[in-house]
Scaffold this active site. Structure first.
Site, PDB file in Angstrom:
ATOM      1  N   CYS A  77       0.821  -1.191   0.000  1.00  0.00           N
ATOM      2  CA  CYS A  77       0.000   0.000   0.000  1.00  0.00           C
ATOM      3  C   CYS A  77       0.871   1.264   0.000  1.00  0.00           C
ATOM      4  O   CYS A  77       1.577   1.507  -0.967  1.00  0.00           O
ATOM      5  CB  CYS A  77      -0.982  -0.048   1.176  1.00  0.00           C
ATOM      6  SG  CYS A  77      -2.327   1.111   1.003  1.00  0.00           S
ATOM      7  N   HIS A 164      -3.531  -5.338   0.423  1.00  0.00           N
ATOM      8  CA  HIS A 164      -3.023  -5.781   1.728  1.00  0.00           C
ATOM      9  C   HIS A 164      -3.040  -7.307   1.843  1.00  0.00           C
ATOM     10  O   HIS A 164      -4.076  -7.889   2.169  1.00  0.00           O
ATOM     11  CB  HIS A 164      -3.901  -5.201   2.847  1.00  0.00           C
ATOM     12  CG  HIS A 164      -3.753  -3.727   3.009  1.00  0.00           C
ATOM     13  ND1 HIS A 164      -2.796  -3.159   3.819  1.00  0.00           N
ATOM     14  CD2 HIS A 164      -4.426  -2.699   2.444  1.00  0.00           C
ATOM     15  CE1 HIS A 164      -2.888  -1.842   3.741  1.00  0.00           C
ATOM     16  NE2 HIS A 164      -3.879  -1.540   2.924  1.00  0.00           N
ATOM     17  N   GLU A 166      -1.825  -8.938   4.193  1.00  0.00           N
ATOM     18  CA  GLU A 166      -1.823  -9.320   5.615  1.00  0.00           C
ATOM     19  C   GLU A 166      -3.231  -9.455   6.203  1.00  0.00           C
ATOM     20  O   GLU A 166      -3.379  -9.980   7.292  1.00  0.00           O
ATOM     21  CB  GLU A 166      -0.992  -8.316   6.436  1.00  0.00           C
ATOM     22  CG  GLU A 166      -1.599  -6.913   6.588  1.00  0.00           C
ATOM     23  CD  GLU A 166      -1.300  -5.980   5.416  1.00  0.00           C
ATOM     24  OE1 GLU A 166      -1.058  -6.476   4.314  1.00  0.00           O
ATOM     25  OE2 GLU A 166      -1.345  -4.751   5.630  1.00  0.00           O
TER      26      GLU A 166
END
Ligand code: XMP
Length: 597
Positions: A77, A164, A166
């Protein structure tokens, strides 16, 4: 050998480290200004997301030498935009806004995208976009709105992802991170045992011969911290303090004593402070004020216990089982907003923290890691897997009111809410009280809407999302389980009293027993029972069941539990004297937090 995560202030920076550790590679969080000397043993760098724009004059400063160190780099990001800009590419500010799910078209399934399908679901949250790549870079994947969503320079092993990996909504996120760990050549042999060793060294240094007086609520976090400190410092230098604050679950203190004694440690001191805690929140309605007072009271009670036990406060540091999520939700990192002040993050404690007088062996961990550590330390399985319970306990589950309905701006929303619900064949009423939510990374304090009528869970989920997206006045939606027809209810004046807490304790205990009986205890991650002062006769009240499932508590889904369970617990609760209605919370997080206050 490790991966370093450079924290640019994103909500998920620590989640990246948590995910890498789940892959059994060691990850540590570093400042973007870290020197190359401090990165000895680091095999790869991950640049986190962050709230800034690369054009923001206040963007976090970083060490430019990091890009010339020859280490593999993964920018996520903001990190992706930063590395593209730094290496000679271009970022367009505010051109495309993408929030939520997006489809990534994988152009080249290699590098971090190795073994991914041609199209994958990913999670986006950005406004700026990379518009020109640095020299040597190629596109690995794109989405409809973002042509350079995954890019790389194969020669330098530098990767940038606009999305993202994660967060669990990026379906192949773990596979992407695993690919990165593999291409860094970082060993996958890290275990919680290593964490224990590292903490042992750090805690011995911090305590410098002093002792730790640890607040032990009996939840998994403080119990793990208690065992850990006992192991690191020895029983002589640790004393656990269990405070019965009167906001505990049914029979909690006796259970905590027994469970901890089973773990082999007897250095636990128990005090009954329920009267002082109740006095501390007398007449308080506003949730943050309640939380602040309860947090402060924990310290006052600790001070009294130190004095009674004749312990020198200079010699005994404060110990807490704080997790990373407690810190971030309390606005405790550089850029995060305050959602709720957790009891272990009130001002008095922040002051002690700044002075280095608080020992928190779990402060970098998430709940799943604390549990793994608990298993490893031999904590009884039952204790490790208990549902979490907040420090302020039932006090933040018993909503209070001065009896004055707060209708500001609500009438206008009621018509619109009714029109939306009518499309589902349901009725709706915006309730005259408020609860806490989290929306767009900030705190909201808005109204729950009550819906009723015949519906299944998928329809209710859809309606709940539509209501909270369409109307800022509503941040939570509950469904009426019973009785049908619904009694006409009004807000009644209600404060925290022993009588109300006992009623809630009884309801919570029934709900927990029912979960156990139906084999659902592990199906849901947590199920708060909430007492709300809505009443048809000014005497009885209503309760809300709030079952959720989550693995990191930053986001959560409401659990759609089987009708047999729902029907039975509703009948049981309605049979309790003092309870006249039962609601079921059908709100995800966001927009609603897990606890109502
Ligand atoms: P929310 O309500 O913020 O809750 O979605 C997320 C998780 O945190 C727990 N929680 C707390 N835990 N002290 C704690 O130790 C607190 O003050 C506190 N407030 C919320 C909550 O029960 C859930 O597991």
């Amino acid at each position: 050998m490790s991966i370093a995560v450079l924290d640019f202030g994103g909500q998920y920076a620590h989640l990246i480290a948590n995910r890498i550790r789940r892959l059994h590679a060691y990850a540590r969080i570093c400042s973007p200004r870290v020197s190359l000397d401090e990165l000895k043993g680091v095999r790869g760098l991950i640049l986190s997301g962050g709230p800034s724009s690369v054009y923001d004059p206040a963007q976090p400063p970083y060490n430019p030498a990091l890009f010339d160190a020859g280490l593999p780099i993964l920018g996520l990001c903001y990190g992706h935009q930063l590395l593209c800009q730094h290496l000679g590419g271009q970022v367009e500010p505010g051109r495309t806004r993408e929030f939520g799910a997006a489809r990534l078209q994988v152009a080249k399934g290699e590098g971090v995208l190795k073994d991914l399908g041609p199209e994958e679901r990913v999670w986006m949250s950005h406004q700026d976009t990379v518009s020109r790549l640095p020299e040597g870079f190629e596109v690995l994947g794109s989405t409809d709105d973002c042509a350079m969503a995954a890019v790389y320079d194969p020669a330098r092993r530098i990767y940038g992802l606009q999305f993202h990996p994660e967060v669990s909504h990026t379906v192949k996120g773990m596979a992407i991170l695993e690919n990165f760990v593999a291409l860094c050549g970082c060993p996958r042999d890290w275990t919680m045992e290593h964490y224990l060793e590292e903490q042992a060294e750090q805690i011995k240094k911090q305590t410098a011969g002093r002792k730790v007086f640890l607040l032990v609520s009996g939840g998994v976090d403080s119990s793990v911290a208690f065992l850990m400190l006992n192991r690191i410092l020895g029983e002589d230098r640790v004393l656990g303090l269990h405070i019965d604050n009167g906001f505990m679950r049914h029979n909690e203190t006796a259970l905590v004593r027994r469970l901890l004694a089973d773990s082999g440690f007897a250095n636990l001191h128990v005090v009954d402070a329920s009267a002082e805690f109740l006095a501390a929140v007398e007449g308080i309605v506003e949730p943050e004020e309640k939380r602040r007072r309860i947090g402060a009271q924990f310290l006052h009670t600790r001070d009294r216990a130190l004095a009674e036990l004749k312990l020198d406060p200079e010699e005994w540091l404060l110990g807490q089982g704080t997790l990373y999520t407690d810190t971030i939700e309390s606005g405790g990192t550089a850029h995060a907003a305050v959602i709720k002040t957790h009891h272990n993050r009130v001002d008095l404690i922040e002051k002690l923290l700044a002075e280095g007088k608080v020992v928190e062996p779990l402060a970098q961990l998430y709940k799943d890691e604390a549990r793994e550590l608990g298993e490893q330390l031999g904590l009884p399985h039952h204790l490790v897997w208990r549902h979490p319970f907040p420090g302020p306990g039932l006090a933040v589950r018993a909503l209070c009111s001065d009896g004055q309905a707060d209708w500001q701006g609500v009438e206008a929303a009621q018509d619109q809410a009714s029109q939306i619900a009518a499309r589902f064949g349901l009725q709706v009423e915006i309730l005259p009280l408020r609860s806490v939510g989290v929306q767009g990374d900030g705190r909201t304090y808005a109204h729950p809407a009550l819906v009723w009528g015949e519906a299944d869970w998928p329809a209710l989920e859809e309606l709940s999302t539509e209501l909270t997206n369409a109307l800022p006045q509503i941040n939570r939606v509950v469904y009426l389980l019973g009785p049908v027809p619904r009694p006409a209810q009004r807000l009644k004046e209600a404060h925290l009293t022993r009588q109300r807490l006992d009623l809630l304790r009884q309801a919570d205990s029934l709900a927990m027993e029912a979960l156990e009986r139906h084999g659902l205890m592990q199906e849901v991650t947590q199920m708060p029972t909430v007492l709300v002062p809505l009443s048809s006769d000014g005497i009885q009240e209503s309760v809300v069941l709030r079952p959720i499932s989550t693995d990191d508590f930053m986001t959560a889904r409401f659990s759609a539990l089987p009708p047999a369970f729902v029907g039975e617990i509703c009948r049981q609760l309605l049979a309790v004297a003092g309870i006249e209605a039962v609601f079921y919370d059908i709100t995800h997080k966001p927009p609603g937090t897990v606890e109502w206050e």
